[in-house]
Design an enzyme around this catalytic site. Sequence first.
Site, mmCIF file in Angstrom:
data_model
loop_
_atom_site.group_PDB
_atom_site.id
_atom_site.type_symbol
_atom_site.label_atom_id
_atom_site.label_comp_id
_atom_site.label_asym_id
_atom_site.label_seq_id
_atom_site.Cartn_x
_atom_site.Cartn_y
_atom_site.Cartn_z
ATOM 1 C CG ASP A 42 -4.427 -5.745 0.216
ATOM 2 O OD1 ASP A 42 -4.763 -4.579 -0.065
ATOM 3 O OD2 ASP A 42 -3.885 -6.047 1.296
ATOM 4 C CE1 TYR A 71 1.052 -0.025 8.484
ATOM 5 C CE2 TYR A 71 -0.568 -0.234 10.229
ATOM 6 C CZ TYR A 71 0.069 -0.752 9.128
ATOM 7 O OH TYR A 71 -0.264 -1.988 8.657
ATOM 8 C CE LYS A 92 2.472 3.664 5.472
ATOM 9 N NZ LYS A 92 1.744 2.592 4.739
ATOM 10 C CG HIS A 119 -1.789 -1.145 1.374
ATOM 11 N ND1 HIS A 119 -2.095 -1.699 2.589
ATOM 12 C CD2 HIS A 119 -2.444 -1.877 0.451
ATOM 13 C CE1 HIS A 119 -2.904 -2.732 2.412
ATOM 14 N NE2 HIS A 119 -3.126 -2.867 1.123
#
Length: 185
Positions: A165, A131, A71, A61
């Site tokens: 996904d 995250y 990130k 992603h």
Amino acid sequence: MVFSPTSIHGCYELSPGVFRDQRGSFVKVFHEELFQARGLASHFAEDYYTLSRRGVLRGLHFQTPPHDHAKLVYCPHGAILDVALDLRLGSPTHGQHVMLELSAEKANMLYLPPGLAHGFYALSEQALVAYKVTTIHAPESDSGVHWDSAGIPWPDREPVISPRDSALVPFDRFASPFKFQSGRT
């Protein structure tokens, strides 16, 4: 905190100090001045986490510009194989990936600059993955590439994946909007 460069420019494995005693452990996952001193993004707009069972694969992603983001990923419970894939056109490592085991035991983390796709495979019975991202989630910029299309040696050829996904475009058909900038991390 130790910042170790990976084979992908701007992507780092971080090893924070872990303070252990009879009660357990304490880990500082972020310190703004340490990130700023290394030229890394230090303003995070959102934090979130996922809880996955063994055999789950999430990814690969990313968010596209103008909502692309850096990130910081870590696994405060359990263990995962964490992957970053370089999508930046002009990058000397375009199409290459980094795979690291992140775990609560190691307390290590992965920092990904903008232009890298992210995914992971849950190794433990349960894996909590946290995250920190530098932009707010923008559904219109939410994207990804198919988990098995970039030559990543995942440990499972039939992982548990989401319908979303499984429908992602293969890496070789992805028209990347990301451009490599050697000074940007």
